[in-house]
Design an enzyme around this catalytic site. Structure first.
Site, PDB file in Angstrom:
ATOM      1  N   VAL A   1       0.848  -1.208   0.000  1.00 11.75           N
ATOM      2  CA  VAL A   1       0.000   0.000   0.000  1.00 11.75           C
ATOM      3  C   VAL A   1       0.873   1.243   0.000  1.00 11.75           C
ATOM      4  O   VAL A   1       0.660   2.185  -0.774  1.00 11.75           O
ATOM      5  CB  VAL A   1      -0.965  -0.004   1.205  1.00 11.75           C
ATOM      6  CG1 VAL A   1      -1.733   1.321   1.272  1.00 11.75           C
ATOM      7  CG2 VAL A   1      -1.945  -1.164   1.100  1.00 11.75           C
TER       8      VAL A   1
ATOM      9  N   PRO B   1       9.017  -1.160  10.685  1.00 12.66           N
ATOM     10  CA  PRO B   1      10.261  -1.914  10.900  1.00 12.66           C
ATOM     11  C   PRO B   1      10.818  -2.504   9.607  1.00 12.66           C
ATOM     12  O   PRO B   1      12.008  -2.770   9.509  1.00 12.66           O
ATOM     13  CB  PRO B   1       9.836  -3.020  11.880  1.00 12.66           C
ATOM     14  CG  PRO B   1       8.353  -3.147  11.699  1.00 12.66           C
ATOM     15  CD  PRO B   1       7.853  -1.781  11.352  1.00 12.66           C
TER      16      PRO B   1
ATOM     17  N   PRO C   1       1.595   3.204 -38.760  1.00 13.85           N
ATOM     18  CA  PRO C   1       1.630   2.466 -40.028  1.00 13.85           C
ATOM     19  C   PRO C   1       0.301   2.334 -40.749  1.00 13.85           C
ATOM     20  O   PRO C   1       0.276   1.878 -41.889  1.00 13.85           O
ATOM     21  CB  PRO C   1       2.150   1.092 -39.601  1.00 13.85           C
ATOM     22  CG  PRO C   1       1.667   0.940 -38.197  1.00 13.85           C
ATOM     23  CD  PRO C   1       1.770   2.310 -37.593  1.00 13.85           C
TER      24      PRO C   1
ATOM     25  N   ASP D   1      -1.522  13.196 -45.010  1.00 13.54           N
ATOM     26  CA  ASP D   1      -0.921  12.399 -46.079  1.00 13.54           C
ATOM     27  C   ASP D   1      -1.851  11.236 -46.411  1.00 13.54           C
ATOM     28  O   ASP D   1      -2.642  10.794 -45.566  1.00 13.54           O
ATOM     29  CB  ASP D   1       0.429  11.826 -45.636  1.00 13.54           C
ATOM     30  CG  ASP D   1       1.557  12.838 -45.780  1.00 13.54           C
ATOM     31  OD1 ASP D   1       1.362  13.831 -46.489  1.00 13.54           O
ATOM     32  OD2 ASP D   1       2.622  12.621 -45.172  1.00 13.54           O
TER      33      ASP D   1
ATOM     34  N   LYS E   1      -3.707  16.918 -52.652  1.00 11.65           N
ATOM     35  CA  LYS E   1      -4.579  17.726 -53.499  1.00 11.65           C
ATOM     36  C   LYS E   1      -4.379  19.224 -53.309  1.00 11.65           C
ATOM     37  O   LYS E   1      -5.146  20.030 -53.829  1.00 11.65           O
ATOM     38  CB  LYS E   1      -6.038  17.344 -53.244  1.00 11.65           C
ATOM     39  CG  LYS E   1      -6.364  15.908 -53.655  1.00 11.65           C
ATOM     40  CD  LYS E   1      -7.820  15.569 -53.429  1.00 11.65           C
ATOM     41  CE  LYS E   1      -8.115  14.131 -53.859  1.00 11.65           C
ATOM     42  NZ  LYS E   1      -9.532  13.766 -53.622  1.00 11.65           N
TER      43      LYS E   1
ATOM     44  N   GLY F   1       2.044   9.627 -42.160  1.00  7.52           N
ATOM     45  CA  GLY F   1       2.146   8.204 -41.911  1.00  7.52           C
ATOM     46  C   GLY F   1       3.447   7.874 -41.197  1.00  7.52           C
ATOM     47  O   GLY F   1       4.452   8.557 -41.357  1.00  7.52           O
ATOM     48  N   GLY F   2       3.436   6.822 -40.394  1.00  6.82           N
ATOM     49  CA  GLY F   2       4.655   6.405 -39.688  1.00  6.82           C
ATOM     50  C   GLY F   2       5.143   7.442 -38.710  1.00  6.82           C
ATOM     51  O   GLY F   2       4.382   7.955 -37.890  1.00  6.82           O
ATOM     52  N   ASP F   3       6.417   7.777 -38.809  1.00  5.92           N
ATOM     53  CA  ASP F   3       7.037   8.786 -37.952  1.00  5.92           C
ATOM     54  C   ASP F   3       7.441   9.981 -38.824  1.00  5.92           C
ATOM     55  O   ASP F   3       7.928   9.782 -39.948  1.00  5.92           O
ATOM     56  CB  ASP F   3       8.277   8.197 -37.271  1.00  5.92           C
ATOM     57  CG  ASP F   3       8.956   9.197 -36.349  1.00  5.92           C
ATOM     58  OD1 ASP F   3       8.640   9.214 -35.160  1.00  5.92           O
ATOM     59  OD2 ASP F   3       9.804   9.971 -36.849  1.00  5.92           O
TER      60      ASP F   3
ATOM     61  N   MET G   1       9.512   2.091 -49.390  1.00  2.98           N
ATOM     62  CA  MET G   1       9.303   2.770 -50.668  1.00  2.98           C
ATOM     63  C   MET G   1      10.146   2.156 -51.787  1.00  2.98           C
ATOM     64  O   MET G   1      10.658   2.858 -52.651  1.00  2.98           O
ATOM     65  CB  MET G   1       9.616   4.267 -50.543  1.00  2.98           C
ATOM     66  CG  MET G   1       8.796   4.984 -49.489  1.00  2.98           C
ATOM     67  SD  MET G   1       9.189   6.740 -49.337  1.00  2.98           S
ATOM     68  CE  MET G   1      10.823   6.651 -48.617  1.00  2.98           C
TER      69      MET G   1
ATOM     70  N   GLY H   1       0.461  -3.000 -44.419  1.00  2.00           N
ATOM     71  CA  GLY H   1       0.681  -3.569 -43.094  1.00  2.00           C
ATOM     72  C   GLY H   1      -0.145  -2.921 -42.001  1.00  2.00           C
ATOM     73  O   GLY H   1      -0.336  -1.711 -41.980  1.00  2.00           O
TER      74      GLY H   1
END
Length: 410
Positions: free
Chosen positions: A26, A46, A177, A200, A222, A253-255, A337, A366
Site C-alpha cells: 500500500v 520496521p 503504419p 498524407d 490535393k 504516416g509512420g514517424d 518505398m 501492413g
C-alpha cells in the site's frame, strides 16, 4: 458519518508533514504521489519493500525503522495507516482523531476520516474519482471510471475544449503504419483539438472520420501546387493556416522523421516564426514486419537491422545508400518505398555478396485489414512482385528473420 457523502478536496502538501505507517505494498503505491506533491514524508515501519527502501535511500522520504508509537502523528497534517497490525492501526487512528489529522485506513475505510480517490492525470489535469458513501464502496468501479475518463481525454474520444486562448501553431503528428489504434495517445488528442488537419494519404485515414464537423481536413496530395514544388506548397499551407490563429495538425504516416520530410516542414515553420510540436509515431519499418510475424532482430539470427529508402534505384546518381556495404551486413535489411525498384536492389545486393537464396518478405498495407504478405528470395523477389501484383505501400524485409516466425496463409 456514513449517512453523508464524502467532501472532495485537493490537499496542498508541499513541505507539510505526512506520516505513513507501514512499508508494504500500500505504501509503495501511495508514496510516489505524496513525494510528487512535495510532502515531508515520515515512514514508520520496521520493514519495507525494496521499492520503498529505495525511496528512503534516495532521500525522498524519512524512514523510522520501528513500529508505531503514540505521538508519531502529533505534527502531521495527513496520515496513511497501512500496517498489518490491527491494534496499531486502531491506536494510530485514535491519535489522528485527537490531533485532528485527516487519516486514511487501508484496513478499514469506515473507520477512516479520509479516503484516497482513484486518480489519473492528463495534460495538467488530475482526475480523481471518489465513491460518494462508505456503504457500497467499490474501488474497482471507481478505478474503472477513472481509467475511462483518462483514456478518453488522452486518445481524444472524450473532448474537453480549452476555453482559454490557445497559442496557434502546428503539430507534426506521426500517425503510425495505418491501423488507427497505433497512433500515440498524444497524437490522437491533438487531432481532436485541431482546427485544421493536413493529411498524407499514408496516414491513418479512419481517424479523419472521427473528427468534429468544424475541423477542416485537407488532403496534402490535393493542395494546388502551381509554381511551387509539392513540399513547398505543403509548407506554405501549414504556415498560412497557423498565421490565421488556427491549431494545425500535419498528420503523417509512420514517424515524421523517418523518410517523412518532417524536418523540412519544421524548418519552414521555424523560419516563419510558427511554433511547432513534433509527436513521434510508430514507424512502419518495425511495426509492419512485426504485424506480419517477422521480428527485425532475433537471438542467434540477427543482432542488427538497417532501414533504408528504396525510392531511387542503386544505380541512380541521386542514391545516398551504400548498397555494397549493406550487402556485407549479416543483419536484417528493411526497405521502405522500394517496391518498384526491388528488382534492381536485389541484383545489386547479390552482385556484392548476398546469397540469392536470402529470404525476402513483402508486407503490403501492413497493420490494416488489407494486409498481405508475399515471401520470396533475392533471386525471385522481382518476379514475385509481378506475379502477386504487390503495390505500395509495402515494407520489404531481407534476411533470415523472415523465416523465424510463423508464416501467414496465402
Amino acid at each position: 458519518m456514513a449517512e453523508h457523502p464524502a467532501y472532495p478536496v485537493g490537499l496542498r502538501l508541499t513541505g507539510r508533514r505526512v506520516v505513513v505507517l507501514g512499508g508494504g505494498q500500500v505504501a509503495q503505491r501511495r508514496l510516489p504521489a505524496l513525494i510528487a506533491a512535495g510532502a515531508d514524508v515520515l515512514l514508520v515501519s520496521p520493514e519495507a519493500t525494496p521499492s520503498v527502501e529505495a525511496m528512503a535511500d534516495a532521500g525522498e522520504i524519512t524512514w523510522a525503522r520501528r513500529r508505531y508509537a503514540d505521538g508519531d502523528l502529533a505534527d502531521a497534517w495527513y496520515a496513511l495507516i497501512a500496517t498489518s497490525d490491527p491494534e496499531a492501526n486502531a491506536a494510530a487512528s485514535a491519535e489522528a482523531e485527537r490531533h485532528r489529522v485527516w487519516c486514511v485506513r487501508s484496513d478499514d475505510a469506515d473507520a477512516a476520516t479520509a479516503w484516497t480517490p482513484a486518480t489519473g492525470h492528463s495534460e495538467g489535469v488530475t482526475i480523481a474519482v471518489l465513491t460518494t458513501h462508505a456503504k457500497g464502496r467499490d474501488p474497482r468501479h471507481t478505478a474503472a471510471v477513472r481509467d475511462a475518463v483518462v483514456e478518453g481525454l488522452r486518445d481524444g474520444t472524450l473532448v474537453a475544449p480549452h476555453h482559454r486562448t490557445r497559442t496557434p501553431g502546428v503539430a507534426l503528428v506521426g500517425g503510425g503504419p495505418g491501423d488507427p489504434d497505433l497512433i500515440t495517445v498524444r497524437g490522437r488528442r491533438l487531432l481532436a483539438e485541431a482546427d485544421v488537419v493536413i493529411a498524407d494519404r499514408l496516414g491513418p485515414r479512419d481517424l479523419l472520420a472521427e473528427l468534429p464537423p468544424h475541423v477542416e481536413v485537407i488532403d496534402a496530395a490535393k493542395i494546388p501546387y502551381g509554381r511551387y514544388m509539392a513540399q513547398e506548397a505543403i509548407n506554405n499551407a501549414l504556415i498560412e493556416h497557423a498565421k490565421q490563429g488556427k491549431s494545425v495538425v500535419r498528420l503523417k504516416g509512420g514517424d515524421p522523421y523517418v523518410f517523412g520530410r518532417g524536418m523540412e516542414e519544421l524548418q519552414a515553420l521555424a523560419e516563419a516564426g510558427i511554433p511547432c510540436t513534433v509527436v513521434p509515431g510508430v514507424s512502419s519499418s518495425v511495426s509492419v514486419p512485426g504485424a506480419a510475424g517477422i521480428p527485425v532482430t532475433h537471438r542467434g539470427v540477427a543482432h542488427e537491422f538497417t532501414v533504408v529508402s528504396g525510392h531511387v534505384a542503386p544505380d541512380d546518381e541521386r542514391s545516398l545508400v551504400d548498397w555494397p556495404a549493406l550487402a556485407r551486413l549479416t543483419g536484417t535489411l528493411v526497405i521502405l518505398m522500394g517496391v518498384d525498384k526491388i528488382g534492381k536492389i536485389a541484383e545489386t545486393l547479390v552482385a556484392h555478396g548476398k546469397s540469392p537464396d536470402t529470404p525476402v518478405a513483402l508486407v503490403q498495407e501492413g497493420t490494416t485489414a488489407a494486409q498481405r504478405r508475399v515471401d520470396a528470395t533475392l533471386a525471385t523477389v522481382a518476379e514475385a512482385v509481378r506475379t502477386h501484383e504487390v503495390r505500395p505501400p509495402a515494407v520489404i524485409v531481407v534476411g533470415e528473420v523472415v523465416t523465424v516466425g510463423p508464416r501467414e496463409p496465402e
